[in-house]
Scaffold this motif. Structure first.
Motif, PDB file in Angstrom:
ATOM      1  N   MET A   1      17.513 -12.758 -13.055  1.00  0.00           N
ATOM      2  CA  MET A   1      17.133 -11.382 -13.309  1.00  0.00           C
ATOM      3  C   MET A   1      15.646 -11.153 -13.039  1.00  0.00           C
ATOM      4  O   MET A   1      15.258 -10.100 -12.576  1.00  0.00           O
ATOM      5  CB  MET A   1      17.499 -11.036 -14.757  1.00  0.00           C
ATOM      6  N   LYS A   2      14.825 -12.184 -13.316  1.00  0.00           N
ATOM      7  CA  LYS A   2      13.394 -12.037 -13.076  1.00  0.00           C
ATOM      8  C   LYS A   2      13.101 -11.828 -11.598  1.00  0.00           C
ATOM      9  O   LYS A   2      12.258 -11.032 -11.237  1.00  0.00           O
ATOM     10  CB  LYS A   2      12.649 -13.280 -13.560  1.00  0.00           C
ATOM     11  N   LYS A   3      13.810 -12.572 -10.742  1.00  0.00           N
ATOM     12  CA  LYS A   3      13.585 -12.444  -9.303  1.00  0.00           C
ATOM     13  C   LYS A   3      14.019 -11.079  -8.805  1.00  0.00           C
ATOM     14  O   LYS A   3      13.389 -10.514  -7.920  1.00  0.00           O
ATOM     15  CB  LYS A   3      14.310 -13.553  -8.557  1.00  0.00           C
ATOM     16  N   LYS A   4      15.085 -10.556  -9.362  1.00  0.00           N
ATOM     17  CA  LYS A   4      15.553  -9.241  -8.958  1.00  0.00           C
ATOM     18  C   LYS A   4      14.469  -8.194  -9.242  1.00  0.00           C
ATOM     19  O   LYS A   4      14.152  -7.369  -8.381  1.00  0.00           O
ATOM     20  CB  LYS A   4      16.839  -8.905  -9.711  1.00  0.00           C
ATOM     21  N   ILE A   5      13.880  -8.260 -10.418  1.00  0.00           N
ATOM     22  CA  ILE A   5      12.814  -7.321 -10.784  1.00  0.00           C
ATOM     23  C   ILE A   5      11.596  -7.542  -9.899  1.00  0.00           C
ATOM     24  O   ILE A   5      10.965  -6.587  -9.441  1.00  0.00           O
ATOM     25  CB  ILE A   5      12.468  -7.460 -12.281  1.00  0.00           C
ATOM     26  N   LEU A   6      11.260  -8.817  -9.629  1.00  0.00           N
ATOM     27  CA  LEU A   6      10.133  -9.127  -8.758  1.00  0.00           C
ATOM     28  C   LEU A   6      10.336  -8.533  -7.369  1.00  0.00           C
ATOM     29  O   LEU A   6       9.431  -7.915  -6.812  1.00  0.00           O
ATOM     30  CB  LEU A   6       9.929 -10.640  -8.654  1.00  0.00           C
ATOM     31  N   TYR A   7      11.540  -8.700  -6.799  1.00  0.00           N
ATOM     32  CA  TYR A   7      11.825  -8.131  -5.486  1.00  0.00           C
ATOM     33  C   TYR A   7      11.726  -6.610  -5.504  1.00  0.00           C
ATOM     34  O   TYR A   7      11.201  -6.006  -4.570  1.00  0.00           O
ATOM     35  CB  TYR A   7      13.200  -8.561  -4.987  1.00  0.00           C
ATOM     36  N   LEU A   8      12.237  -5.981  -6.547  1.00  0.00           N
ATOM     37  CA  LEU A   8      12.159  -4.515  -6.645  1.00  0.00           C
ATOM     38  C   LEU A   8      10.707  -4.049  -6.729  1.00  0.00           C
ATOM     39  O   LEU A   8      10.312  -3.099  -6.054  1.00  0.00           O
ATOM     40  CB  LEU A   8      12.953  -4.017  -7.851  1.00  0.00           C
ATOM     41  N   ILE A   9       9.905  -4.738  -7.535  1.00  0.00           N
ATOM     42  CA  ILE A   9       8.491  -4.367  -7.661  1.00  0.00           C
ATOM     43  C   ILE A   9       7.759  -4.601  -6.340  1.00  0.00           C
ATOM     44  O   ILE A   9       6.986  -3.737  -5.895  1.00  0.00           O
ATOM     45  CB  ILE A   9       7.832  -5.151  -8.816  1.00  0.00           C
ATOM     46  N   MET A  10       7.996  -5.757  -5.720  1.00  0.00           N
ATOM     47  CA  MET A  10       7.337  -6.048  -4.433  1.00  0.00           C
ATOM     48  C   MET A  10       7.730  -5.014  -3.377  1.00  0.00           C
ATOM     49  O   MET A  10       6.881  -4.549  -2.613  1.00  0.00           O
ATOM     50  CB  MET A  10       7.703  -7.456  -3.944  1.00  0.00           C
ATOM     51  N   GLY A  11       9.013  -4.666  -3.340  1.00  0.00           N
ATOM     52  CA  GLY A  11       9.481  -3.673  -2.368  1.00  0.00           C
ATOM     53  C   GLY A  11       8.839  -2.319  -2.579  1.00  0.00           C
ATOM     54  O   GLY A  11       8.335  -1.694  -1.637  1.00  0.00           O
ATOM     55  N   ALA A  12       8.831  -1.873  -3.833  1.00  0.00           N
ATOM     56  CA  ALA A  12       8.220  -0.568  -4.135  1.00  0.00           C
ATOM     57  C   ALA A  12       6.724  -0.593  -3.841  1.00  0.00           C
ATOM     58  O   ALA A  12       6.171   0.383  -3.296  1.00  0.00           O
ATOM     59  CB  ALA A  12       8.480  -0.205  -5.595  1.00  0.00           C
ATOM     60  N   PHE A  13       6.063  -1.697  -4.164  1.00  0.00           N
ATOM     61  CA  PHE A  13       4.626  -1.794  -3.923  1.00  0.00           C
ATOM     62  C   PHE A  13       4.308  -1.809  -2.433  1.00  0.00           C
ATOM     63  O   PHE A  13       3.344  -1.187  -1.998  1.00  0.00           O
ATOM     64  CB  PHE A  13       4.047  -3.032  -4.619  1.00  0.00           C
ATOM     65  N   MET A  14       5.123  -2.508  -1.639  1.00  0.00           N
ATOM     66  CA  MET A  14       4.902  -2.521  -0.190  1.00  0.00           C
ATOM     67  C   MET A  14       5.045  -1.116   0.397  1.00  0.00           C
ATOM     68  O   MET A  14       4.254  -0.707   1.244  1.00  0.00           O
ATOM     69  CB  MET A  14       5.872  -3.482   0.499  1.00  0.00           C
ATOM     70  N   ILE A  15       6.044  -0.383  -0.056  1.00  0.00           N
ATOM     71  CA  ILE A  15       6.231   0.989   0.424  1.00  0.00           C
ATOM     72  C   ILE A  15       5.042   1.853  -0.012  1.00  0.00           C
ATOM     73  O   ILE A  15       4.522   2.655   0.773  1.00  0.00           O
ATOM     74  CB  ILE A  15       7.575   1.553  -0.063  1.00  0.00           C
ATOM     75  N   PHE A  16       4.580   1.675  -1.242  1.00  0.00           N
ATOM     76  CA  PHE A  16       3.421   2.415  -1.746  1.00  0.00           C
ATOM     77  C   PHE A  16       2.171   2.105  -0.916  1.00  0.00           C
ATOM     78  O   PHE A  16       1.433   3.017  -0.530  1.00  0.00           O
ATOM     79  CB  PHE A  16       3.193   2.074  -3.227  1.00  0.00           C
ATOM     80  N   ILE A  17       1.931   0.824  -0.612  1.00  0.00           N
ATOM     81  CA  ILE A  17       0.780   0.436   0.220  1.00  0.00           C
ATOM     82  C   ILE A  17       0.909   1.056   1.613  1.00  0.00           C
ATOM     83  O   ILE A  17      -0.079   1.508   2.192  1.00  0.00           O
ATOM     84  CB  ILE A  17       0.664  -1.103   0.316  1.00  0.00           C
ATOM     85  N   GLY A  18       2.126   1.096   2.151  1.00  0.00           N
ATOM     86  CA  GLY A  18       2.348   1.734   3.456  1.00  0.00           C
ATOM     87  C   GLY A  18       1.981   3.205   3.435  1.00  0.00           C
ATOM     88  O   GLY A  18       1.335   3.712   4.357  1.00  0.00           O
ATOM     89  N   ILE A  19       2.370   3.899   2.372  1.00  0.00           N
ATOM     90  CA  ILE A  19       2.035   5.319   2.234  1.00  0.00           C
ATOM     91  C   ILE A  19       0.528   5.499   2.105  1.00  0.00           C
ATOM     92  O   ILE A  19      -0.066   6.370   2.749  1.00  0.00           O
ATOM     93  CB  ILE A  19       2.777   5.940   1.034  1.00  0.00           C
ATOM     94  N   LEU A  20      -0.113   4.652   1.304  1.00  0.00           N
ATOM     95  CA  LEU A  20      -1.570   4.732   1.167  1.00  0.00           C
ATOM     96  C   LEU A  20      -2.273   4.480   2.498  1.00  0.00           C
ATOM     97  O   LEU A  20      -3.254   5.143   2.819  1.00  0.00           O
ATOM     98  CB  LEU A  20      -2.070   3.710   0.146  1.00  0.00           C
ATOM     99  N   THR A  21      -1.777   3.532   3.258  1.00  0.00           N
ATOM    100  CA  THR A  21      -2.384   3.213   4.548  1.00  0.00           C
ATOM    101  C   THR A  21      -2.328   4.407   5.488  1.00  0.00           C
ATOM    102  O   THR A  21      -3.259   4.659   6.242  1.00  0.00           O
ATOM    103  CB  THR A  21      -1.689   1.994   5.186  1.00  0.00           C
ATOM    104  N   LEU A  22      -1.235   5.151   5.426  1.00  0.00           N
ATOM    105  CA  LEU A  22      -1.115   6.337   6.277  1.00  0.00           C
ATOM    106  C   LEU A  22      -1.990   7.492   5.810  1.00  0.00           C
ATOM    107  O   LEU A  22      -2.417   8.312   6.618  1.00  0.00           O
ATOM    108  CB  LEU A  22       0.344   6.806   6.315  1.00  0.00           C
ATOM    109  N   THR A  23      -2.270   7.566   4.523  1.00  0.00           N
ATOM    110  CA  THR A  23      -2.981   8.728   3.993  1.00  0.00           C
ATOM    111  C   THR A  23      -4.463   8.501   3.742  1.00  0.00           C
ATOM    112  O   THR A  23      -5.246   9.432   3.827  1.00  0.00           O
ATOM    113  CB  THR A  23      -2.314   9.217   2.687  1.00  0.00           C
ATOM    114  N   VAL A  24      -4.883   7.281   3.428  1.00  0.00           N
ATOM    115  CA  VAL A  24      -6.285   6.990   3.130  1.00  0.00           C
ATOM    116  C   VAL A  24      -6.861   6.196   4.304  1.00  0.00           C
ATOM    117  O   VAL A  24      -6.828   4.972   4.317  1.00  0.00           O
ATOM    118  CB  VAL A  24      -6.419   6.186   1.807  1.00  0.00           C
ATOM    119  N   HIS A  25      -7.399   6.893   5.277  1.00  0.00           N
ATOM    120  CA  HIS A  25      -7.823   6.258   6.528  1.00  0.00           C
ATOM    121  C   HIS A  25      -9.069   5.384   6.379  1.00  0.00           C
ATOM    122  O   HIS A  25      -9.301   4.511   7.201  1.00  0.00           O
ATOM    123  CB  HIS A  25      -8.037   7.307   7.614  1.00  0.00           C
ATOM    124  N   ASP A  26      -9.871   5.616   5.349  1.00  0.00           N
ATOM    125  CA  ASP A  26     -11.058   4.789   5.163  1.00  0.00           C
ATOM    126  C   ASP A  26     -10.712   3.359   4.754  1.00  0.00           C
ATOM    127  O   ASP A  26     -11.500   2.452   4.951  1.00  0.00           O
ATOM    128  CB  ASP A  26     -11.965   5.405   4.084  1.00  0.00           C
TER     129      ASP A  26
END
Length: 183
Positions: A1-26
């Motif tokens: 169960m811990k790995k499942k939560i880790l994968y979900l958090i990592m996945g959501a964080f990667m998508i969040f970083i992708g969105i930030l990369t597109l919006t915060v050009h500096d």
């Protein structure tokens, strides 16, 4: 169960970083470095899980370690000024080609291992890994031949990769229970 939560958090964080990369050009280079570094760390965690059930080869670990090293290089490269602009493209091209070749080899080996062990899982992610690896090799070659292309596509590949890898981690969270049950 811990790995499942880790994968979900990592996945959501990667998508969040992708969105930030597109919006915060500096912060694009720094965020790309963080994204590649997180991908490497997540891949190492995934490799350890797959290794326990006998479905991971050395190539997956090499790709994960290359990603960690390249992520650190990009992250530090932001502070190196002109050095980053001249050498990040070359290092990125080599990283893409090496990682692409190793992804294809690792996916083929993973697919063979998963089909020889009946886990009820159809080698999740093996075909996208093969296709993605082939695309990475092609982009790496083009980036060496055409550096301006490499600069533009390098950032684009990393950002799109963050979204794809985030989705991949979330998808892997669905199958981690099956893999852990086989231990």
């Amino acid at each position: 169960m811990k790995k499942k939560i880790l994968y979900l958090i990592m996945g959501a964080f990667m998508i969040f970083i992708g969105i930030l990369t597109l919006t915060v050009h500096d912060l694009t280079l720094v965020l790309c470095g963080i994204g590649v570094l997180l991908y490497g760390v997540g891949s190492i965690v995934n490799w350890i899980s797959m290794r326990r059930c006998g479905a991971a080869g050395i190539f997956g670990l090499i790709v994960a370690c290359l990603s960690v090293v390249f992520g650190i290089f990009i992250f530090i490269g932001d502070n190196l000024g002109e050095f980053a602009l001249r050498y990040v493209i070359l290092v990125f091209s080599i990283y893409l080609m090496g990682s692409g070749v190793l992804d294809v080899i690792g996916a083929v080996m993973y697919r063979k291992a998963m089909t020889s062990v009946d886990l009820g899982v159809q080698a999740p992610g093996s075909i996208p890994s093969m296709v993605g690896g082939a695309v990475m090799v092609a982009i790496g070659v083009l980036a060496i031949l055409f550096p301006i292309f490499g600069l533009f596509v390098g950032g684009l590949v990393i950002v799109v990769g963050m979204f794809v890898i985030g989705a991949r981690f979330i998808w892997m969270a669905r199958t981690v229970d099956v893999l852990e049950a086989s231990d």
